[in-house]
Design a protein around this motif. Sequence first.
Motif: not given
Length: 261
Positions: A70, A139-141, A168, A171-172
């Motif tokens: 990260n 993250s832009d997500r 993380k 998001i993943e």
Amino acid sequence: PTIEFRFESPDEEWITLEARGRNMFDDEIIDGFVVIARDISALKSKQQELQQQNEHLKDVRQVITHDLRNPINVAADSLALYFQTEDDRYLNKVSDALERMDTLLDGISSLPDEPTNIGETEQISLKDVVTSAWKMIESDRAELRVVDSKEFEAEPGRLQQVFENLAKNAIEHSDGHVTVEVGTTDEGFYFQDDGPGIPAEERDKVFKSGYSTEPDHTGLGLNIVKQIALGHGWEIDITDGKDGGTCFEFSGVTFQPSVYS
């Protein structure tokens, strides 16, 4: 032939013996089968100790790979943006990422001896630690919402590691945009997302080292989260999120009386 077997000694202690046999019926004096045995309990104990140390070293290597990814990504992306824009704010992000890597390396040094050794604790603010962790995600997500915050005793570097791994992971395992919410409860704090969630039958497995539903993932993130929680004396449970995702609930946290941030 050589064989190993356990033997109960006269003082009722189980030891490990190694025995080697030889056919000597052709010898006029011996006229029999001779077996020589020796106590290899200490040797077996040493072998088990070395095996455990090797497993710990393997975990350390995997943790380094997992948790340093990260801040390395943040540093690399921020440096690239700085070269494009010459905006000094991106250099500050690079500095934060390098400082985070240094903190992680200091913390990893204790893993070979005791996975739940968290080091010295101090008074921290939930919001401050979560915000620091989010800087290593960016993250832009994903979107972060901190509902409320309290102060309590914790090791800030390890707790930041908890939120980095949870973010993380969220998001993943989400195909699109994910919203992360952090807040406090009467007994601790929670982290939840609005992703696809974790099926009830999988929740006992996700904390095991190496377990992952994705073949290219290490399966270490949530195991590290649990180890850090246990090191603080907390308990962690997985429930359904209010928006259909996953909620990680940490309990056993002692808040400072009348101290809120």
